[in-house]
Design a protein around this motif. Structure first.
Motif, PDB file in Angstrom:
ATOM      1  N   GLN A 244      35.837  16.454  -6.787  1.00 44.58           N
ATOM      2  CA  GLN A 244      36.090  16.826  -5.397  1.00 44.58           C
ATOM      3  C   GLN A 244      37.342  17.690  -5.283  1.00 44.58           C
ATOM      4  O   GLN A 244      37.358  18.708  -4.594  1.00 44.58           O
TER       5      GLN A 244
ATOM      6  N   PHE B 241      26.755   6.533  -8.809  1.00 48.54           N
ATOM      7  CA  PHE B 241      26.711   7.769  -8.020  1.00 48.54           C
ATOM      8  C   PHE B 241      27.371   7.548  -6.662  1.00 48.54           C
ATOM      9  O   PHE B 241      28.078   8.412  -6.149  1.00 48.54           O
TER      10      PHE B 241
ATOM     11  N   GLY C 145      33.526  16.606  -0.295  1.00 50.06           N
ATOM     12  CA  GLY C 145      32.651  16.033  -1.323  1.00 50.06           C
ATOM     13  C   GLY C 145      31.198  15.946  -0.893  1.00 50.06           C
ATOM     14  O   GLY C 145      30.447  15.112  -1.394  1.00 50.06           O
TER      15      GLY C 145
ATOM     16  N   GLY D 280      34.524  11.333  -9.751  1.00 42.05           N
ATOM     17  CA  GLY D 280      34.194  11.862  -8.436  1.00 42.05           C
ATOM     18  C   GLY D 280      35.400  12.462  -7.747  1.00 42.05           C
ATOM     19  O   GLY D 280      35.311  13.543  -7.139  1.00 42.05           O
TER      20      GLY D 280
ATOM     21  N   SER E  64      30.651   9.501  -5.205  1.00 44.31           N
ATOM     22  CA  SER E  64      30.641  10.242  -3.940  1.00 44.31           C
ATOM     23  C   SER E  64      31.640   9.681  -2.938  1.00 44.31           C
ATOM     24  O   SER E  64      31.974  10.331  -1.950  1.00 44.31           O
TER      25      SER E  64
ATOM     26  N   ILE F 284      28.511  16.243  -3.772  1.00 45.95           N
ATOM     27  CA  ILE F 284      28.345  15.021  -4.571  1.00 45.95           C
ATOM     28  C   ILE F 284      27.549  13.997  -3.779  1.00 45.95           C
ATOM     29  O   ILE F 284      26.677  13.312  -4.321  1.00 45.95           O
TER      30      ILE F 284
END
Length: 252
Positions: A91, A168, A99, A87, A172, A102
């Protein structure tokens, strides 16, 4: 105030991750086979496990459970670290510091997984069990550790969607991703160790597992909507104000 709101957001995320870990353990594809797993890693029959446990059996249960959970935790935490680094890399490479893309993708994923966990949609690919099976457990605590690795590395219909949502979430929020994963692991470990000594309680929980999963699915959907719409800072601010008002009211 901004720093306090950020801390509130982190606490909310950690509590949700903790609940997700507990939901994974209490799911219909883990809890019903829990006694069989305990019997497999300890060599003690399920009948003995459900009976009155003496000190020797309790000690064996606890020690093997710890090694099993070490294997499970190692896989989960490694995946959480990987998701956080991925992540952060995405980013920095594509999205700058915000971000937001995401975060929205994470929101969509969590909403879909919440619908699946609650039983309102079917995803055939997620219904195929991919746990690693051993015809005979390797001897000793090392064998128990490897069984834990195999269990966590597999993909089961309930753990996959829930843990995938945490990954996830970690991707993020790279700065807090490892914390979220650690809280998920704690949420999984605590009921595992607790029910190790109270196997009779599993029958009652299994009977209500569908309700538990529906509630968990609804929470996931709400969390996904919050992430997708970017409302987490506003909700954190509201919770912070609520706590402050309550605290000052008590002082007054």
């Amino acid at each position: 105030m901004g720093g306090i709101e950020t801390d509130t957001m982190l606490i909310v995320g950690m509590l949700l991750a903790l609940g997700a870990g507990a939901l994974s353990f209490l799911s219909p594809c883990v809890l019903p086979i829990f006694p069989a797993y305990l019997s497999y890693i300890t060599g003690i029959s399920v009948k003995e496990l459900r009976g009155n446990q003496d000190v020797k059996i309790r000690r064996k249960l606890l020690s093997h459970s710890v090694f099993f959970l070490l294997g499970v935790s190692l896989v989960f935490l490694s995946l959480g670290v990987g998701a956080s680094f991925l992540g952060r890399w995405i980013q920095q490479l594509l999205l700058g510091e915000s971000g937001m893309l995401i975060q929205r993708l994470a929101g969509i994923f969590i909403i879909v997984m919440g619908l699946f966990v609650a039983g309102w949609i079917n995803i055939t690919a997620l219904m195929k069990e991919r746990r690693l099976h051993y015809s005979k457990k390797p001897a000793g605590y090392l064998g128990t550790f490897f069984v834990g690795l195999g269990f966590a590395a597999g993909w089961t219909p309930c753990i996959g969607p829930i843990f995938g949502s945490i990954l996830f979430l970690a991707a993020s929020n790279p700065g807090q991703g490892i914390l979220y994963t650690a809280m998920y692991v704690i949420g999984f470990v605590l009921p595992f160790l607790t029910l190790t000594f109270f196997l009779g309680s599993t029958k009652w929980i299994v009977r209500h597992s569908q309700v538990i999963m529906k509630v968990g699915g609804i929470v996931m959907i709400v969390m996904g909507l919050i992430l997708f719409t970017g409302q987490m800072p506003r909700i954190s601010g509201f919770l912070l104000k609520l706590v402050q008002d309550t605290w000052f009211a008590k002082l007054g």
